[in-house]
Design a protein around this motif. Sequence first.
Motif, PDB file in Angstrom:
ATOM      1  N   PRO A  12       0.875   1.603  -8.401  1.00 57.10           N
ATOM      2  CA  PRO A  12       2.613   0.768  -8.626  1.00 57.10           C
ATOM      3  C   PRO A  12       2.999   0.704  -9.259  1.00 57.10           C
ATOM      4  CG  PRO A  12      -0.011   0.073  -9.782  1.00 57.10           C
ATOM      5  CD  PRO A  12       0.092   1.530  -9.382  1.00 57.10           C
ATOM      6  N   TRP A  13       4.653   0.439  -9.241  1.00 56.84           N
ATOM      7  CA  TRP A  13       5.500   0.742  -9.023  1.00 56.84           C
ATOM      8  C   TRP A  13       6.465   1.715  -8.648  1.00 56.84           C
ATOM      9  CZ3 TRP A  13       6.778  -4.351  -9.319  1.00 56.84           C
ATOM     10  CH2 TRP A  13       5.959  -4.990 -10.042  1.00 56.84           C
ATOM     11  N   GLU A  14       5.780   3.402  -8.303  1.00 55.09           N
ATOM     12  CA  GLU A  14       6.043   3.888  -7.671  1.00 55.09           C
ATOM     13  C   GLU A  14       6.665   3.632  -5.691  1.00 55.09           C
ATOM     14  OE1 GLU A  14       3.436   7.710  -9.157  1.00 55.09           O
ATOM     15  OE2 GLU A  14       2.372   7.130  -7.151  1.00 55.09           O
ATOM     16  N   HIS A  15       7.443   4.550  -5.888  1.00 61.40           N
ATOM     17  CA  HIS A  15       7.582   4.135  -3.899  1.00 61.40           C
ATOM     18  C   HIS A  15       8.256   5.010  -3.064  1.00 61.40           C
ATOM     19  CE1 HIS A  15      11.080   5.640  -6.419  1.00 61.40           C
ATOM     20  NE2 HIS A  15      12.239   6.002  -5.555  1.00 61.40           N
ATOM     21  N   THR A  43       7.514   0.586  -2.013  1.00 61.78           N
ATOM     22  CA  THR A  43       7.510   0.075  -3.600  1.00 61.78           C
ATOM     23  C   THR A  43       6.349  -0.303  -3.612  1.00 61.78           C
ATOM     24  OG1 THR A  43       9.661  -0.088  -4.454  1.00 61.78           O
ATOM     25  CG2 THR A  43       7.888  -0.031  -6.215  1.00 61.78           C
ATOM     26  N   VAL A  82       3.114  -2.314  -5.294  1.00 65.81           N
ATOM     27  CA  VAL A  82       3.323  -3.124  -6.134  1.00 65.81           C
ATOM     28  C   VAL A  82       1.903  -3.706  -6.474  1.00 65.81           C
ATOM     29  CG1 VAL A  82       5.764  -4.121  -5.316  1.00 65.81           C
ATOM     30  CG2 VAL A  82       3.403  -5.605  -4.560  1.00 65.81           C
ATOM     31  N   ILE A  95       6.300  -9.675  -9.858  1.00 64.87           N
ATOM     32  CA  ILE A  95       6.605  -8.912  -8.491  1.00 64.87           C
ATOM     33  C   ILE A  95       7.900  -9.992  -8.423  1.00 64.87           C
ATOM     34  CG2 ILE A  95       6.525  -8.810  -6.021  1.00 64.87           C
ATOM     35  CD1 ILE A  95       3.030  -8.247  -6.907  1.00 64.87           C
ATOM     36  N   ARG A 105      10.582  -7.983 -10.454  1.00 63.47           N
ATOM     37  CA  ARG A 105      11.122  -6.804 -10.557  1.00 63.47           C
ATOM     38  C   ARG A 105      11.904  -7.487  -8.816  1.00 63.47           C
ATOM     39  NH1 ARG A 105       8.600  -1.671 -12.158  1.00 63.47           N
ATOM     40  NH2 ARG A 105       7.615  -2.077 -14.255  1.00 63.47           N
TER      41      ARG A 105
END
Length: 250
Positions: free
Chosen positions: A102-105, A114, A116, A160, A163
């Motif tokens: 999660p939150w890595e892209h 990305t 989520v 989400i 963000r």
Amino acid sequence: MTTIITVIGGPTALLELGGLRILTDPTFDPPGDHSAGPLTLTKSIGPALSFDDIGQVDLVLLSHDQHPDNLDKLGREAMSAAPLTLSTPDAAANTGATPLHPWEHHDVGRVRVTAVPALHGPPGSEPIVGQVTGFVLTGAGLPTVYVSGDNASLEYVELIAGRFPAIDVALLFGGAVRVPMLDERLTLNAAEMVTATRLLNPRHVVPLHVEGWSHFTENTADVHTAFSEAGLDHLLVSPAPGRPVTLTPA
């Protein structure tokens, strides 16, 4: 810039965005029974298009690999034919996909993908249902697209939205899934899809994962009713399966 979306069936859709052809949760098997651990899941509607009909795909977004209504036998073949698949760490270990926490892209051409958070059921169900992820697609001059995956958590949707406050297109997986071993909904129901829409404030909502399997307890008609009663039916986009629809950000 525009997004072209072709709904194929179940959770499967083709997105054309930023010069990429992106496939969500590939399921191309015909109707029939599928084993899922101790359960038998029955598919009632086949895909509107075969993978051969679709042609070249640049990227697969796989929310999870452990359930056949999100990745079936022919879907695995389609995934293998694509140059890149992004998914959960668990799915990556099983399939060879590229893992994202999660939150890595991961950047693919002009598109940033990305991962989520998503939760495939109530809190505490993870040991039974396994890991699942959603995705947000962004890029300079491109619409922002949210692909929910089999997420049942409105708390995660709110996170989400915080963000990514400018979602243009939300692909919301619904169906109010229930299975005998868990007396809980494992995906959003239609009313929760409305709540998710209010949280995300997108310009367009495309419902996926609402038709084609016996363990889906709600369908497209339920989604349309809920959005109409909420006064949000103008946001809903439900193209005929197999027919591309062009969505503009404005």
